[in-house]
Design a protein around this motif. Sequence first.
Motif, PDB file in Angstrom:
ATOM      1  N   GLU A 185       0.817  -1.211   0.000  1.00  0.00           N
ATOM      2  CA  GLU A 185       0.000   0.000   0.000  1.00  0.00           C
ATOM      3  C   GLU A 185       0.851   1.261   0.000  1.00  0.00           C
ATOM      4  O   GLU A 185       0.500   2.256  -0.648  1.00  0.00           O
ATOM      5  CB  GLU A 185      -0.944  -0.011   1.206  1.00  0.00           C
ATOM      6  CG  GLU A 185      -2.054  -1.042   1.084  1.00  0.00           C
ATOM      7  CD  GLU A 185      -2.889  -1.163   2.347  1.00  0.00           C
ATOM      8  OE1 GLU A 185      -2.640  -0.389   3.295  1.00  0.00           O
ATOM      9  OE2 GLU A 185      -3.791  -2.021   2.371  1.00  0.00           O
ATOM     10  N   GLN A 195       2.432   1.521  -3.514  1.00  0.00           N
ATOM     11  CA  GLN A 195       1.346   1.795  -4.461  1.00  0.00           C
ATOM     12  C   GLN A 195       0.910   3.256  -4.373  1.00  0.00           C
ATOM     13  O   GLN A 195       0.711   3.929  -5.388  1.00  0.00           O
ATOM     14  CB  GLN A 195       0.147   0.883  -4.181  1.00  0.00           C
ATOM     15  CG  GLN A 195      -1.007   1.108  -5.156  1.00  0.00           C
ATOM     16  CD  GLN A 195      -2.329   0.607  -4.618  1.00  0.00           C
ATOM     17  OE1 GLN A 195      -2.679   0.890  -3.472  1.00  0.00           O
ATOM     18  NE2 GLN A 195      -3.073  -0.129  -5.424  1.00  0.00           N
ATOM     19  N   SER A 196       0.740   3.764  -3.155  1.00  0.00           N
ATOM     20  CA  SER A 196       0.317   5.152  -2.973  1.00  0.00           C
ATOM     21  C   SER A 196       1.302   6.112  -3.627  1.00  0.00           C
ATOM     22  O   SER A 196       0.912   7.087  -4.289  1.00  0.00           O
ATOM     23  CB  SER A 196       0.183   5.465  -1.477  1.00  0.00           C
ATOM     24  OG  SER A 196      -0.171   6.815  -1.269  1.00  0.00           O
ATOM     25  N   ASP A 239      -6.987   2.676 -10.273  1.00  0.00           N
ATOM     26  CA  ASP A 239      -5.587   2.762  -9.857  1.00  0.00           C
ATOM     27  C   ASP A 239      -4.696   3.065 -11.065  1.00  0.00           C
ATOM     28  O   ASP A 239      -3.819   3.941 -11.004  1.00  0.00           O
ATOM     29  CB  ASP A 239      -5.134   1.452  -9.202  1.00  0.00           C
ATOM     30  CG  ASP A 239      -5.693   1.263  -7.804  1.00  0.00           C
ATOM     31  OD1 ASP A 239      -6.181   2.249  -7.211  1.00  0.00           O
ATOM     32  OD2 ASP A 239      -5.644   0.122  -7.307  1.00  0.00           O
TER      33      ASP A 239
END
Length: 236
Positions: free
Chosen positions: A25, A28-29, A171
Amino acid sequence: MTPLQAPLNQRSSAGGGRLLGRIYEAVQSRLLEGEYAAGTKLSVESIRAEFGVSKQPVMEALRLLSADGLVEILPQIGCVVTEYSLEEVEDFFRMFAGFESVIAAAAAQRRTDDHLDELYLAARRMDRLNTEPDPDIRARQYRVQNRNFHEIIHRMAHSRVMSNMSRRMWDLSDFLINTTGAPHPVGSSIVERNEDHARIIKALETGDAENAKAEMEQHILSTATMIQVTRTASAF
């Protein structure tokens, strides 16, 4: 059975899963926010040191991100941020626009007044970003609020199948916006995008499925145009 009573191997597996999720996470962020430019090599050692872990969970997280299309793991090179051509970006947004337009049409037919109230509130929050003087802050806050706006429309459609499939596309959309053109291009086009949202809301209010579909399709397609314009401008 409590976590402390569970067998050691089960507890390790659960802990490893949480650690993997945390690394995934976090990276990914950063990718979705455009903190890593396309083509940038990611240092496994740096990520490992940052989280204080072995190499294994970092590689597992990067493999998941590779499956998402956000990074590539290349032999003899390592892990690099995926770089897409403008043609590939346009292909993606044509596909994405068609998918989201179908969701919008379903939402127009199935929406509730409570959902509309949520959407009005989300739109007002995004309108307030027009007064934020820092374009980078505007873009970062808008990305989060924009996702919320469209997730409300997904809930209106009452279709977990469409919503779950769409999440990965969103995303990739955020990733392409922030790594293909100039940094945070949305920061300079919030007014226009909020005007798109207002037209989408109007179609949803009236239950006009065809208009909701058309407005959503145009809204998503305009993203590819925005990326192309900002990339061209940044080249000069």
